[in-house]
Design a protein around this motif. Sequence first.
Motif, PDB file in Angstrom:
ATOM      1  N   THR A   1       0.832  -1.195   0.000  1.00  0.00           N
ATOM      2  CA  THR A   1       0.000   0.000   0.000  1.00  0.00           C
ATOM      3  C   THR A   1       0.870   1.250   0.000  1.00  0.00           C
ATOM      4  O   THR A   1       1.983   1.240   0.496  1.00  0.00           O
ATOM      5  CB  THR A   1      -0.904   0.067   1.256  1.00  0.00           C
ATOM      6  N   VAL A   2       0.328   2.298  -0.581  1.00  0.00           N
ATOM      7  CA  VAL A   2       1.023   3.581  -0.540  1.00  0.00           C
ATOM      8  C   VAL A   2       0.599   4.309   0.732  1.00  0.00           C
ATOM      9  O   VAL A   2      -0.439   4.001   1.326  1.00  0.00           O
ATOM     10  CB  VAL A   2       0.708   4.460  -1.774  1.00  0.00           C
TER      11      VAL A   2
ATOM     12  N   ALA B   1      -1.584   8.912  -1.667  1.00  0.00           N
ATOM     13  CA  ALA B   1      -2.628   8.318  -2.505  1.00  0.00           C
ATOM     14  C   ALA B   1      -3.285   9.401  -3.355  1.00  0.00           C
ATOM     15  O   ALA B   1      -3.220  10.587  -3.023  1.00  0.00           O
ATOM     16  CB  ALA B   1      -3.670   7.632  -1.615  1.00  0.00           C
TER      17      ALA B   1
ATOM     18  N   THR C   1     -11.877   6.686  -6.785  1.00  0.00           N
ATOM     19  CA  THR C   1     -11.905   5.581  -7.739  1.00  0.00           C
ATOM     20  C   THR C   1     -13.252   4.897  -7.562  1.00  0.00           C
ATOM     21  O   THR C   1     -13.570   4.429  -6.472  1.00  0.00           O
ATOM     22  CB  THR C   1     -10.767   4.580  -7.446  1.00  0.00           C
TER      23      THR C   1
ATOM     24  N   GLU D   1      -4.834  -4.440  -6.016  1.00  0.00           N
ATOM     25  CA  GLU D   1      -3.995  -3.415  -6.650  1.00  0.00           C
ATOM     26  C   GLU D   1      -4.601  -2.021  -6.466  1.00  0.00           C
ATOM     27  O   GLU D   1      -3.909  -1.074  -6.078  1.00  0.00           O
ATOM     28  CB  GLU D   1      -3.861  -3.744  -8.135  1.00  0.00           C
TER      29      GLU D   1
ATOM     30  N   ALA E   1      -3.148   1.067  -4.091  1.00  0.00           N
ATOM     31  CA  ALA E   1      -2.817   2.353  -4.705  1.00  0.00           C
ATOM     32  C   ALA E   1      -3.546   3.508  -4.016  1.00  0.00           C
ATOM     33  O   ALA E   1      -3.132   4.657  -4.117  1.00  0.00           O
ATOM     34  CB  ALA E   1      -3.176   2.338  -6.189  1.00  0.00           C
ATOM     35  N   ASN E   2      -4.629   3.188  -3.293  1.00  0.00           N
ATOM     36  CA  ASN E   2      -5.402   4.208  -2.592  1.00  0.00           C
ATOM     37  C   ASN E   2      -5.148   4.206  -1.091  1.00  0.00           C
ATOM     38  O   ASN E   2      -5.861   4.849  -0.329  1.00  0.00           O
ATOM     39  CB  ASN E   2      -6.894   4.027  -2.882  1.00  0.00           C
TER      40      ASN E   2
END
Length: 95
Positions: A17-18, A23, A28, A63, A67-68
Motif C-alpha cells: 500500500t502507498v 494516494a 476511484t 492493486e 494504490a489508494n
Amino acid sequence: MLENPTTGPPKDIFRMTVDPEDAPNTPTFIRIEFVNGAPTKVVNKTAGVEYSDPLEAFNYLNEVAGANGIGRIDIVENRLVGIREECTRLLQVLY
C-alpha cells in the motif's frame, strides 16, 4: 524506531500500500456485481476496466486498494504479556 509508540512507521515499511498522504486525491469508482452472494464481476467505472475472472478481479481489487492506501494494519504488541492488538484503518471506501 517502532519501540517508541510516539514514532510512526517509516513510509517504506509497507510494500502493498502507498502512504494515504501519497494516494490519489480523486475517487476511484468500483462496482462489484454479485449473483447469489458471490462476486461475479468487478467494474472500474473511472478507468473503464472490467474483470469477470474471480482471481483477476481479486488481484485487481488488491492493486486498486493498495494504490489508494487501503488495507494498512497497525499491530501493537505488549511484550510484557505477549498480547497483540490489531487495528485496521480503512481510509477510503470503494463504491
